[in-house]
Design a protein around this motif. Structure first.
Motif, mmCIF file in Angstrom:
data_model
loop_
_atom_site.group_PDB
_atom_site.id
_atom_site.type_symbol
_atom_site.label_atom_id
_atom_site.label_comp_id
_atom_site.label_asym_id
_atom_site.label_seq_id
_atom_site.Cartn_x
_atom_site.Cartn_y
_atom_site.Cartn_z
ATOM 1 N N VAL A 13 41.421 -30.982 1.008
ATOM 2 C CA VAL A 13 40.330 -31.795 1.569
ATOM 3 C C VAL A 13 40.713 -33.297 0.823
ATOM 4 O O VAL A 13 40.897 -33.743 -0.293
ATOM 5 C CB VAL A 13 39.169 -31.437 0.820
ATOM 6 C CG1 VAL A 13 37.867 -32.156 1.009
ATOM 7 C CG2 VAL A 13 39.224 -29.924 1.547
ATOM 8 N N GLY A 14 40.256 -34.336 1.738
ATOM 9 C CA GLY A 14 40.498 -35.724 1.133
ATOM 10 C C GLY A 14 41.556 -36.535 1.403
ATOM 11 O O GLY A 14 41.718 -37.645 1.272
ATOM 12 N N ASP A 15 42.712 -35.702 1.667
ATOM 13 C CA ASP A 15 43.933 -36.460 2.125
ATOM 14 C C ASP A 15 43.899 -37.253 3.385
ATOM 15 O O ASP A 15 43.048 -36.815 4.411
ATOM 16 C CB ASP A 15 45.009 -35.276 2.215
ATOM 17 C CG ASP A 15 45.499 -34.410 1.207
ATOM 18 O OD1 ASP A 15 45.229 -34.989 0.142
ATOM 19 O OD2 ASP A 15 46.219 -33.600 1.252
ATOM 20 N N ARG A 16 44.520 -38.326 3.431
ATOM 21 C CA ARG A 16 44.560 -39.302 4.347
ATOM 22 C C ARG A 16 45.643 -39.034 5.341
ATOM 23 O O ARG A 16 46.763 -38.787 4.997
ATOM 24 C CB ARG A 16 44.890 -40.768 3.927
ATOM 25 C CG ARG A 16 43.698 -41.387 3.153
ATOM 26 C CD ARG A 16 43.723 -42.653 2.509
ATOM 27 N NE ARG A 16 45.087 -43.382 2.817
ATOM 28 C CZ ARG A 16 45.323 -44.621 3.531
ATOM 29 N NH1 ARG A 16 44.045 -45.137 4.094
ATOM 30 N NH2 ARG A 16 46.470 -44.959 3.700
ATOM 31 N N VAL A 17 45.169 -38.830 6.669
ATOM 32 C CA VAL A 17 46.267 -38.293 7.523
ATOM 33 C C VAL A 17 46.136 -38.875 8.780
ATOM 34 O O VAL A 17 44.884 -39.415 9.131
ATOM 35 C CB VAL A 17 46.121 -36.685 7.867
ATOM 36 C CG1 VAL A 17 46.603 -36.005 6.312
ATOM 37 C CG2 VAL A 17 44.538 -36.334 8.151
ATOM 38 N N CYS A 18 47.028 -38.594 9.540
ATOM 39 C CA CYS A 18 47.084 -38.914 10.967
ATOM 40 C C CYS A 18 47.726 -37.680 11.880
ATOM 41 O O CYS A 18 48.464 -36.913 11.334
ATOM 42 C CB CYS A 18 47.735 -40.272 11.329
ATOM 43 S SG CYS A 18 49.451 -40.531 11.060
ATOM 44 N N ALA A 19 47.260 -37.653 13.162
ATOM 45 C CA ALA A 19 47.633 -36.382 13.825
ATOM 46 C C ALA A 19 47.986 -36.643 15.374
ATOM 47 O O ALA A 19 47.537 -37.683 15.939
ATOM 48 C CB ALA A 19 46.613 -35.253 13.877
ATOM 49 N N LEU A 20 48.821 -36.057 15.743
ATOM 50 C CA LEU A 20 49.192 -35.799 17.087
ATOM 51 C C LEU A 20 48.537 -34.907 17.782
ATOM 52 O O LEU A 20 49.024 -33.746 17.434
ATOM 53 C CB LEU A 20 50.692 -36.072 17.359
ATOM 54 C CG LEU A 20 51.439 -35.933 18.783
ATOM 55 C CD1 LEU A 20 51.371 -37.104 19.119
ATOM 56 C CD2 LEU A 20 52.875 -35.684 18.822
ATOM 57 N N LEU A 21 47.713 -35.055 18.901
ATOM 58 C CA LEU A 21 46.949 -33.975 19.491
ATOM 59 C C LEU A 21 47.540 -33.783 20.897
ATOM 60 O O LEU A 21 47.752 -34.566 21.828
ATOM 61 C CB LEU A 21 45.495 -34.602 19.471
ATOM 62 C CG LEU A 21 45.082 -35.119 18.258
ATOM 63 C CD1 LEU A 21 43.559 -35.759 18.369
ATOM 64 C CD2 LEU A 21 44.949 -34.084 16.773
ATOM 65 N N ALA A 22 46.810 -32.544 21.431
ATOM 66 C CA ALA A 22 46.944 -32.337 22.796
ATOM 67 C C ALA A 22 45.441 -32.664 23.458
ATOM 68 O O ALA A 22 45.371 -32.550 24.646
ATOM 69 C CB ALA A 22 47.084 -30.661 23.239
ATOM 70 N N GLY A 23 44.544 -33.290 22.507
ATOM 71 C CA GLY A 23 43.209 -33.521 23.100
ATOM 72 C C GLY A 23 42.135 -33.390 21.930
ATOM 73 O O GLY A 23 42.636 -32.978 20.862
#
Length: 338
Positions: free
Chosen positions: A95-105
């Motif tokens: 919890v709290g980690d800075r992330v980015c993500a590749l989504l299907a939507g």
């Protein structure tokens, strides 16, 4: 951490009297109240800070891009934010980690649940707004140019739509990895922008790009074509290819059909292939993102590659963001903020 049960999200709602969106009557854009998704085993719930806009989102609005089976109807293929909940079995995120993500939507929302394999860290040198505009474009370029087309240092790479989100990312990535980017664009201003980024620019409206490429490469041609156009320029692409060249189609802005001289293709021993990133499995996306973090993230850290965020809009300004995205003078990425 206490989570709300409801969140704000964008939905495409067909206009009254139409069963689905169409090019004549694109679906209306509404910000609606929606249940906060619950992460399943192996997923993380991310509190979204920002979401990137991509052409696939606009195509979805007009019914031109089918949502993959099992994916949400909420648009949005790339986001950045912080981990709100780590689902069962997730040990690599907290919890709290800075992330980015590749989504299907699902990216145009205040929260999104996604398979942990599709999540990667945001470098300390980038803010979350910048990170939201790079993961889908960078993953697209990495998958198609570097994995599918087997890029090697020294390769000459033709990039169509060089001033757009994917184009500007491709120019920078090819250059950073030791290649020679050549980019097409539809105005002198855009050509100058691609040259600023390090590409040899060609105005496809005023020049025969296949002939110009032969001049630029001393008759060698290009080793790789990253093609968002296809259709009407198919023959010119084949003429531009070098012996053993690889042509990867990732968009059909010039139409879904086009003339190809197959004898020329055979003589050049060329490879023609096409890809879609969105329907790929979580395992495949995880493999793509692992390569991205290993090979490309360091170039964001040292400033060699710039996110090039053109403009930001708030979630309730999505319609305005789409209008700006479609304008001919736009360069770089458009990002929604929550």
């Amino acid at each position: 951490m206490s989570l709300p049960s409801q969140m704000q999200a964008v939905r495409f709602i067909p206009q009254p009297g139409t069963e689905e969106a169409s090019k004549a009557e694109p679906a209306d854009i509404h910000v609606v109240s929606h249940d906060v998704p619950q992460p399943r085993s192996g997923e993380v719930l991310i509190k979204v800070e920002a979401a990137g806009i991509n052409n696939a989102d606009l195509l979805q609005r007009i019914g031109g891009y089918n949502v993959p089976e099992g994916a949400t109807e909420i648009p949005g293929l790339e986001i950045a934010g912080t981990v709100a909940v780590a689902g069962d079995g997730v040990t690599n995120w907290s919890v709290g980690d800075r992330v980015c993500a590749l989504l299907a939507g699902g990216g145009y929302a205040e929260y999104v649940a996604v398979d942990a394999r599709q999540v990667i860290p945001v470098p300390d040198q980038l803010d979350l707004l910048e990170a939201a505009g790079i993961v889908e474009t960078a993953a697209t370029v990495w998958f198609n140019v570097f994995m599918t087309a087997a890029f090697q240092p020294g390769d000459r790479v033709l990039i169509h739509g060089g001033a757009g989100g994917i184009g500007t990312m491709a120019i920078q990535m090819v250059k950073a990895m030791g290649g020679y980017p050549i980019a097409t664009a539809g105005s002198e201003a855009k050509v100058e922008y691609t040259q600023f980024l390090g590409a040899q620019g060609i105005n496809y409206r005023t020049e025969d790009f296949a002939e110009r490429i032969q001049e630029i490469t001393d008759g060698h041609g290009v080793d790789i074509i990253l093609d968002i156009v296809a259709g009407q320029y198919s023959e010119e692409n084949m003429r531009a290819l070098a012996q053993g060249g690889r042509w990867v189609v990732i968009g059909t802005q010039g139409g879904i059909k086009g003339p190809i001289n197959f004898l020329r293709m055979m003589a050049k021993q060329a490879v023609l292939t096409g890809n879609l990133l969105r329907p790929r499995s979580a395992e495949e996306k995880g493999e793509i993102l692992s390569g991205l973090v290993e090979h490309i993230w360091p170039h964001f850290v040292d400033g060699t590659i710039d996110p090039l965020i053109a403009q930001t809009f708030q979630l309730n300004e999505t319609a305005k963001a789409y209008e700006r995205f479609a304008e001919s003078d736009r360069v770089g990425k458009i990002v929604l903020t929550m």
